[in-house]
Design an enzyme around this catalytic site. Structure first.
Site, PDB file in Angstrom:
ATOM      1  CB  SER A   1      -0.962   0.010   1.194  1.00 32.90           C
ATOM      2  OG  SER A   1      -2.077  -0.808   0.946  1.00 32.90           O
TER       3      SER A   1
ATOM      4  CE  LYS B   1      -4.565   1.666  -0.970  1.00 35.79           C
ATOM      5  NZ  LYS B   1      -3.973   0.471  -0.369  1.00 35.79           N
TER       6      LYS B   1
ATOM      7  CB  SER C   1      -4.980   1.837   3.627  1.00 31.47           C
ATOM      8  OG  SER C   1      -3.977   1.353   2.755  1.00 31.47           O
TER       9      SER C   1
ATOM     10  CE  LYS D   1      -1.727   4.123   2.614  1.00 25.91           C
ATOM     11  NZ  LYS D   1      -1.826   2.929   3.481  1.00 25.91           N
TER      12      LYS D   1
END
Length: 382
Positions: A57, A60, A119, A221
């Site tokens: 992730s 992202k 997320s 993140k």
């Protein structure tokens, strides 16, 4: 200019060994990791930073960057309503989602919070389709942005980071991306410090534990897949004399959610406790006024278009030495912001800490025919 700034970011993002013996790197329980002082753009320590990894992730971050850029360029608006496609809604039901529903409009603003805080893989696909029409087209935009930033070992094949052989990066490249995200889109970066977000009556917490453990942490993140392990890019900003200093840590492949937070905190604390960022030069202030040949003026102001900091171990600030090397002779015409030399910052042991391009702070046009002819003779004699 954009090419110059991209080159600057990549050139300075190289591991300095000048202080390796003075400040030994910490032991970090992760597959690969890196600590960057974004104030000076120096890497303080790293391990296997160029090993190809599955970004999960962390992908992202680029999804958000491209979406932020689309909003800045007025190709997308925060209050714009997006009709959710079946493709976005049905993305891996076992993965993280913000729980948007097909054919139910959702605002771009909500999708950004769903992407960053929750997320949401569904939010990632919905934003990708809103910006580029299809996720494949959006992934191509992501890869193009990575190339522009100088992320030499990165490619994106989707917007969410679910496993794909053509979705990969490195700790070093992800540090470049994180730096661009903070610097290029400060108006949107505040979303990364949001601790929870509610959509469709479902409240979800930000998975970045450091937001609760360290008040100086304001992002970024988390990521996790079976192959990637538990990953975290985190950043903190703390006082540094009269200024503030930001560190960015990239920790890839720890064994648990708790471990990625602990190792990231260890790395950030080590950087803040053992190093200082020292201001060397101010933005747009001449560091030298060398001669110009064949120009409409005889001198030129040279320096930097941004404040220049260098990071050194605690107590070493008085022992560093900047060395200027100009591209002499400087012959007009010379464009403003063109590179006219370099500064090498040397340690007391005469090792290069960092190397920075020196720029022309003004434009110098060509002299008249007589002046150019005279300077040609002078250069030949010189």
């Amino acid at each position: 200019m954009k090419k110059l700034f991209a080159a600057l970011a990549v050139a300075v993002l190289s591991l300095s060994t000048a202080f390796a013996q003075i400040v030994p790197a910490p032991t970090i329980a992760a597959k690969s990791w890196l600590l960057l002082d974004s104030t000076s753009n120096q890497i303080l320590a790293a391990n296997d930073a160029d090993v190809r990894i599955e970004p999960a992730s962390l992908t992202k971050l680029m999804t958000a960057y491209v979406a932020f850029s689309a909003i800045r360029d007025k190709r997308l608006a925060l209050n714009q309503m997006i009709t959710v496609s079946t493709n976005a809604w049905k993305v891996d039901p076992e993965s993280s989602k913000m729980f948007i529903e097909p054919r139910v409009p959702v605002s771009v603003n909500d999708l950004l919070y769903g992407l960053i805080v929750q997320s949401g893989n569904d939010a990632a696909v919905a934003l990708a389709e809103a910006v580029a029409g299809t996720e494949d087209a959006f992934a191509a935009l992501m890869t193009r942005e990575a190339e522009r930033m100088g992320m030499k070992s990165t490619r994106f094949s989707n917007s969410h980071g679910l496993p794909s052989p053509n979705n990969y990066s490195t700790a070093r490249d992800l540090a470049v991306l994180a730096t661009h995200l903070v610097n290029d889109h400060p108006e949107f970066y505040k979303i990364y410090s949001t601790k929870d977000f509610t959509y469709n009556k479902i409240k979800q917490s930000n998975r970045n534990r450091l937001l609760w453990l360290d008040p100086t942490v304001d992002g970024m993140k988390t990521g996790h897949t079976q192959n990637a392990g538990y990953c975290l890019i985190s950043t903190a900003k703390r006082p540094n004399g009269a200024h503030e200093r930001r560190l960015i840590s990239v920790v890839i492949g720890t064994v648990s959610d708790q471990a990625r937070a602990q190792e990231s905190q260890k790395l950030l604390n080590w950087g803040f406790l053992n190093f200082d960022a020292v201001k060397l030069y101010s933005k747009d202030v001449a560091i030298d006024t060398p001669n110009v040949w064949k120009g409409s003026q005889n001198k030129i102001k040279i320096g930097f278009t941004h404040d220049v900091f260098v990071t050194v171990p605690k107590g070493m600030a008085g022992k560093i030495k900047p060395v200027l090397a100009r591209k002499d002779p400087l012959v007009a015409p010379i464009d403003k912001n063109s590179q006219v030399g370099t500064i090498k910052v040397m340690s007391a042991e005469n090792k290069v800490i960092t190397e920075l391009p020196v720029l022309a702070l003004e434009q110098v046009g060509p002299a008249g025919m007589f002046g150019r002819a005279l300077d040609s003779i002078r250069l030949w004699i010189h």
